[in-house]
Write a protein that holds these residues in place. Structure first.
Motif, PDB file in Angstrom:
ATOM      1  N   VAL A   8      -4.919  -9.301  -6.958  1.00  0.00           N
ATOM      2  CA  VAL A   8      -4.726  -7.912  -7.348  1.00  0.00           C
ATOM      3  C   VAL A   8      -4.421  -7.086  -6.468  1.00  0.00           C
ATOM      4  O   VAL A   8      -4.877  -7.216  -5.237  1.00  0.00           O
ATOM      5  N   ARG A   9      -3.416  -6.709  -6.643  1.00  0.00           N
ATOM      6  CA  ARG A   9      -2.505  -5.659  -5.505  1.00  0.00           C
ATOM      7  C   ARG A   9      -3.022  -4.183  -5.795  1.00  0.00           C
ATOM      8  O   ARG A   9      -2.889  -3.687  -6.520  1.00  0.00           O
ATOM      9  N   VAL A  10      -3.839  -3.852  -4.473  1.00  0.00           N
ATOM     10  CA  VAL A  10      -4.358  -2.534  -4.382  1.00  0.00           C
ATOM     11  C   VAL A  10      -3.447  -1.609  -3.576  1.00  0.00           C
ATOM     12  O   VAL A  10      -2.811  -1.673  -2.575  1.00  0.00           O
ATOM     13  N   ILE A  46      -4.177   0.523  -8.264  1.00  0.00           N
ATOM     14  CA  ILE A  46      -3.913  -0.856  -8.413  1.00  0.00           C
ATOM     15  C   ILE A  46      -2.694  -0.896  -9.010  1.00  0.00           C
ATOM     16  O   ILE A  46      -2.187  -0.070  -9.860  1.00  0.00           O
ATOM     17  N   TYR A  47      -1.865  -2.322  -8.583  1.00  0.00           N
ATOM     18  CA  TYR A  47      -0.399  -2.355  -9.250  1.00  0.00           C
ATOM     19  C   TYR A  47      -0.742  -3.406 -10.598  1.00  0.00           C
ATOM     20  O   TYR A  47      -1.455  -4.316 -10.490  1.00  0.00           O
ATOM     21  N   ASP A  48       0.151  -3.116 -11.678  1.00  0.00           N
ATOM     22  CA  ASP A  48      -0.089  -4.145 -12.690  1.00  0.00           C
ATOM     23  C   ASP A  48       1.054  -5.317 -12.332  1.00  0.00           C
ATOM     24  O   ASP A  48       1.608  -5.225 -11.137  1.00  0.00           O
ATOM     25  N   ARG A  97       0.974  -1.228  -0.212  1.00  0.00           N
ATOM     26  CA  ARG A  97      -0.156  -0.022   0.202  1.00  0.00           C
ATOM     27  C   ARG A  97       0.847   1.261  -0.132  1.00  0.00           C
ATOM     28  O   ARG A  97       1.952   1.342   0.575  1.00  0.00           O
ATOM     29  N   ILE A  98       0.287   2.185  -0.669  1.00  0.00           N
ATOM     30  CA  ILE A  98       1.127   3.621  -0.777  1.00  0.00           C
ATOM     31  C   ILE A  98       0.670   4.272   0.570  1.00  0.00           C
ATOM     32  O   ILE A  98      -0.174   4.432   1.079  1.00  0.00           O
TER      33      ILE A  98
END
Length: 122
Positions: free
Chosen positions: A72-74, A93-95, A1-2
Motif C-alpha cells: 500500500v503506497r502511503v 494512501i494511493y489507490d 509521499r506528498i
C-alpha cells in the motif's frame, strides 16, 4: 509521499475506517486478556484506539502483500486534527491508479465547553 500536504485539494475519496479500527482493537484486547473483555472493551477510549490508523494501514499492507504481492503506497502518514468538534486521525494512501484515498479514524468529540481551535494540527 506528498511533500506539501496543503496541496491535496478536493480530488479524492474519503473513507471512515473508525469501525474496523475499533473492531481490530477489540480483537487485540481480547487476545491479550485471553478472551476476557475488560470494562472498556466496547468504549471509545482514545488511549485504546490512538495510533489505530497506523496499525490499520500496516494490517491493510500485510493483506495487500499476501493477496496481490504489492505494498500500500502511503501519501501522507497519519496525523491528528480537529474537524469541527470531531478529533480525528487521518492519512492518505494511493489507490492502484494513483488516486488519493483519505482514511479517517474518529477519536473523540470535543465538548463545547472544552473549546479547541478548529482546523489546527495537534
Amino acid at each position: 509521499r506528498i511533500s506539501n500536504p496543503t496541496l491535496l485539494g478536493w480530488d479524492h475519496v474519503c473513507l471512515d475506517v473508525t469501525t474496523p479500527i475499533r473492531q481490530m482493537s477489540e480483537r487485540d484486547d481480547n487476545a491479550e486478556s485471553g478472551s476476557n473483555q475488560d470494562e472498556n472493551a466496547g468504549g471509545t477510549e482514545v488511549s485504546r484506539i490512538k495510533d489505530g490508523l497506523q496499525r490499520w494501514i500496516a494490517a491493510l499492507n500485510n493483506r495487500s502483500q499476501k493477496k496481490f504481492g504489492k505494498d500500500v503506497r502511503v501519501a501522507l502518514n497519519p496525523r491528528v486534527k480537529l474537524f469541527g468538534r470531531e478529533r480525528c486521525e487521518y492519512a492518505f494512501i494511493y489507490d492502484a491508479d494513483g488516486g488519493l484515498i483519505e482514511l479517517v479514524n474518529r477519536l473523540s468529540t470535543v465538548g463545547e465547553d472544552e473549546g479547541g481551535s478548529t482546523w489546527e494540527d495537534e
